[in-house]
Design a protein around this motif. Structure first.
Motif, mmCIF file in Angstrom:
data_model
loop_
_atom_site.group_PDB
_atom_site.id
_atom_site.type_symbol
_atom_site.label_atom_id
_atom_site.label_comp_id
_atom_site.label_asym_id
_atom_site.label_seq_id
_atom_site.Cartn_x
_atom_site.Cartn_y
_atom_site.Cartn_z
ATOM 1 N N MET A 1 0.850 -1.276 0.084
ATOM 2 C CA MET A 1 -0.144 -0.050 -0.007
ATOM 3 C C MET A 1 0.786 1.185 0.114
ATOM 4 O O MET A 1 1.626 1.398 0.797
ATOM 5 C CB MET A 1 -0.876 0.079 1.289
ATOM 6 C CG MET A 1 -1.791 1.075 1.110
ATOM 7 S SD MET A 1 -3.343 0.902 2.509
ATOM 8 C CE MET A 1 -2.505 1.898 3.845
ATOM 9 N N THR A 2 0.550 2.241 -0.746
ATOM 10 C CA THR A 2 1.376 3.403 -1.027
ATOM 11 C C THR A 2 0.890 4.381 0.143
ATOM 12 O O THR A 2 -0.016 4.596 0.498
ATOM 13 C CB THR A 2 1.093 4.210 -2.354
ATOM 14 O OG1 THR A 2 1.319 3.269 -3.405
ATOM 15 C CG2 THR A 2 1.768 5.039 -2.567
ATOM 16 N N MET A 3 2.193 5.030 0.740
ATOM 17 C CA MET A 3 2.022 6.025 1.950
ATOM 18 C C MET A 3 2.405 7.195 1.242
ATOM 19 O O MET A 3 3.604 7.827 0.906
ATOM 20 C CB MET A 3 2.864 5.436 2.927
ATOM 21 C CG MET A 3 3.019 6.469 4.052
ATOM 22 S SD MET A 3 4.118 5.926 5.270
ATOM 23 C CE MET A 3 4.394 7.198 6.187
ATOM 24 N N HIS A 4 1.361 8.217 0.853
ATOM 25 C CA HIS A 4 1.629 9.417 0.164
ATOM 26 C C HIS A 4 1.693 10.554 1.337
ATOM 27 O O HIS A 4 0.852 10.502 1.970
ATOM 28 C CB HIS A 4 0.701 9.652 -1.016
ATOM 29 C CG HIS A 4 1.057 10.932 -1.698
ATOM 30 N ND1 HIS A 4 0.116 12.087 -1.318
ATOM 31 C CD2 HIS A 4 2.249 11.273 -2.351
ATOM 32 C CE1 HIS A 4 0.495 12.926 -2.360
ATOM 33 N NE2 HIS A 4 1.931 12.586 -2.883
ATOM 34 N N VAL A 5 2.880 11.211 1.131
ATOM 35 C CA VAL A 5 2.623 12.382 1.928
ATOM 36 C C VAL A 5 3.355 13.460 1.054
ATOM 37 O O VAL A 5 4.455 13.698 0.464
ATOM 38 C CB VAL A 5 3.922 12.269 2.976
ATOM 39 C CG1 VAL A 5 4.211 13.711 3.726
ATOM 40 C CG2 VAL A 5 3.643 11.284 4.003
ATOM 41 N N PRO A 6 2.326 14.628 0.675
ATOM 42 C CA PRO A 6 2.623 15.624 -0.454
ATOM 43 C C PRO A 6 3.739 16.744 -0.110
ATOM 44 O O PRO A 6 4.361 17.185 -1.051
ATOM 45 C CB PRO A 6 1.429 16.052 -0.434
ATOM 46 C CG PRO A 6 0.591 16.048 0.723
ATOM 47 C CD PRO A 6 0.977 14.779 1.208
ATOM 48 N N ALA A 7 3.964 16.860 1.153
ATOM 49 C CA ALA A 7 4.807 17.848 1.390
ATOM 50 C C ALA A 7 5.792 17.464 2.990
ATOM 51 O O ALA A 7 4.746 17.204 3.858
ATOM 52 C CB ALA A 7 4.310 19.167 1.614
ATOM 53 N N PHE A 8 6.989 17.648 3.214
ATOM 54 C CA PHE A 8 7.727 17.148 4.133
ATOM 55 C C PHE A 8 9.047 17.843 4.209
ATOM 56 O O PHE A 8 9.369 18.476 3.226
ATOM 57 C CB PHE A 8 7.737 15.748 4.533
ATOM 58 C CG PHE A 8 8.601 14.895 3.500
ATOM 59 C CD1 PHE A 8 10.047 14.472 3.511
ATOM 60 C CD2 PHE A 8 7.985 14.303 2.081
ATOM 61 C CE1 PHE A 8 10.436 13.856 2.610
ATOM 62 C CE2 PHE A 8 8.616 13.644 1.154
ATOM 63 C CZ PHE A 8 9.692 13.230 1.568
ATOM 64 N N SER A 9 9.751 17.825 5.261
ATOM 65 C CA SER A 9 11.059 18.515 5.384
ATOM 66 C C SER A 9 11.940 17.508 6.233
ATOM 67 O O SER A 9 11.483 16.625 6.660
ATOM 68 C CB SER A 9 10.834 19.844 6.285
ATOM 69 O OG SER A 9 10.761 19.573 7.606
ATOM 70 N N MET A 10 13.209 17.698 5.881
ATOM 71 C CA MET A 10 14.420 16.958 6.234
ATOM 72 C C MET A 10 15.515 17.906 7.003
ATOM 73 O O MET A 10 15.939 18.711 6.193
ATOM 74 C CB MET A 10 14.931 16.096 5.124
ATOM 75 C CG MET A 10 15.911 14.960 6.000
ATOM 76 S SD MET A 10 16.718 14.046 4.606
ATOM 77 C CE MET A 10 18.007 15.176 3.927
ATOM 78 N N LYS A 11 15.760 17.325 8.196
ATOM 79 C CA LYS A 11 16.888 18.118 8.972
ATOM 80 C C LYS A 11 17.912 17.225 9.118
ATOM 81 O O LYS A 11 17.719 15.995 9.559
ATOM 82 C CB LYS A 11 16.359 18.928 10.384
ATOM 83 C CG LYS A 11 15.449 19.783 10.218
ATOM 84 C CD LYS A 11 15.034 20.180 11.217
ATOM 85 C CE LYS A 11 13.777 21.273 11.189
ATOM 86 N NZ LYS A 11 13.141 21.519 12.617
ATOM 87 N N GLN A 12 19.148 17.553 9.061
ATOM 88 C CA GLN A 12 20.463 16.836 9.435
ATOM 89 C C GLN A 12 20.836 17.121 10.731
ATOM 90 O O GLN A 12 21.086 18.277 10.831
ATOM 91 C CB GLN A 12 21.372 16.829 8.346
ATOM 92 C CG GLN A 12 22.559 15.644 8.411
ATOM 93 C CD GLN A 12 23.632 15.769 7.601
ATOM 94 O OE1 GLN A 12 23.759 17.067 6.958
ATOM 95 N NE2 GLN A 12 24.453 14.837 7.582
ATOM 96 N N ARG A 13 21.288 15.890 11.543
ATOM 97 C CA ARG A 13 21.959 16.149 12.654
ATOM 98 C C ARG A 13 23.526 15.279 12.274
ATOM 99 O O ARG A 13 23.545 14.295 12.332
ATOM 100 C CB ARG A 13 21.460 15.384 14.044
ATOM 101 C CG ARG A 13 20.207 16.179 14.615
ATOM 102 C CD ARG A 13 20.061 15.793 15.893
ATOM 103 N NE ARG A 13 18.837 14.549 15.947
ATOM 104 C CZ ARG A 13 18.628 13.591 16.618
ATOM 105 N NH1 ARG A 13 19.388 13.705 17.642
ATOM 106 N NH2 ARG A 13 17.722 12.802 16.479
#
Length: 196
Positions: A1-13
């Motif tokens: 089953m596809t898990m769609h998220v239209p917008a997200f952000s990523m932060k690096q530690r």
């Protein structure tokens, strides 16, 4: 089953032994929402593998990606669900990436190509890496990648690196067929593997 998220952000530690990434849903006002996944990539690993968890306690795996071959990064990477079933893949196109980085991305029905949006920044970034002594100084170049469907030419995924003290990205995935887990894996790969 596809898990769609239209917008997200990523932060690096940044840590001594690993690159750590936090992926957050984007609220309607553009602010960071709830944590979607936490990823860790070991430094100096021969076989590239990144595992995504529900949070930094690393008790529950959400998905992962792994290089297909041990020392041939050009062979590509597969993305797996928590049970180890493949849900997508990506691969750097080294020949096309000499002046402007290019990737292939697949997930379900989607086959797409992604390239750096700005050719000038791509060239300046490469020149910077080759200048003696200067190339060793990390410079947070802004770069954006657009992935377009090979059949329709429509935008599937856009990854935009923002200027900040630590790496920060804004990601949009307008195509509902693109699984969030594949989009997230591609985003981490752009940060962790781009210079290879």
């Amino acid at each position: 089953m596809t898990m769609h998220v239209p917008a997200f952000s990523m932060k690096q530690r940044i840590t001594l032994m690993a690159n750590k990434y936090e992926l957050f849903a984007t609220n309607p006002d553009g602010s960071d929402g709830p944590l979607l996944a936490f990823a860790q990539q070991k430094r100096m690993a021969f076989k590239e593998e990144v595992t995504f968890y529900t949070d930094d306690t690393k008790t529950q795996v959400v998905f992962s990606f792994k290089a297909r071959k041990r020392l041939d990064l050009g062979s590509g990477y597969d993305v797996f669900d928590p049970e180890g079933r493949p849900i997508g893949w990506f691969k750097k196109e080294f020949g096309k990436s000499l002046l402007r980085s290019s990737w292939q991305l697949g997930s379900g029905e989607i086959q797409s190509n992604g390239t750096e949006r700005n050719a000038t920044i791509a060239i300046v970034r490469r020149v910077w890496e080759f200048v003696p002594f200067v190339g060793d100084i990390p410079l947070p170049f802004i770069f954006h990648f657009d992935f377009k469907d090979l059949t329709t030419g429509e935008l599937v995924l856009a990854v935009e690196r923002k200027v900040s003290v630590r790496d920060r990205y804004r990601i949009t995935a307008p195509d509902p067929r693109l699984d969030f887990r594949v989009a997230a894996a591609m985003t981490v790969a752009l940060d962790a593997l781009q210079s290879r």
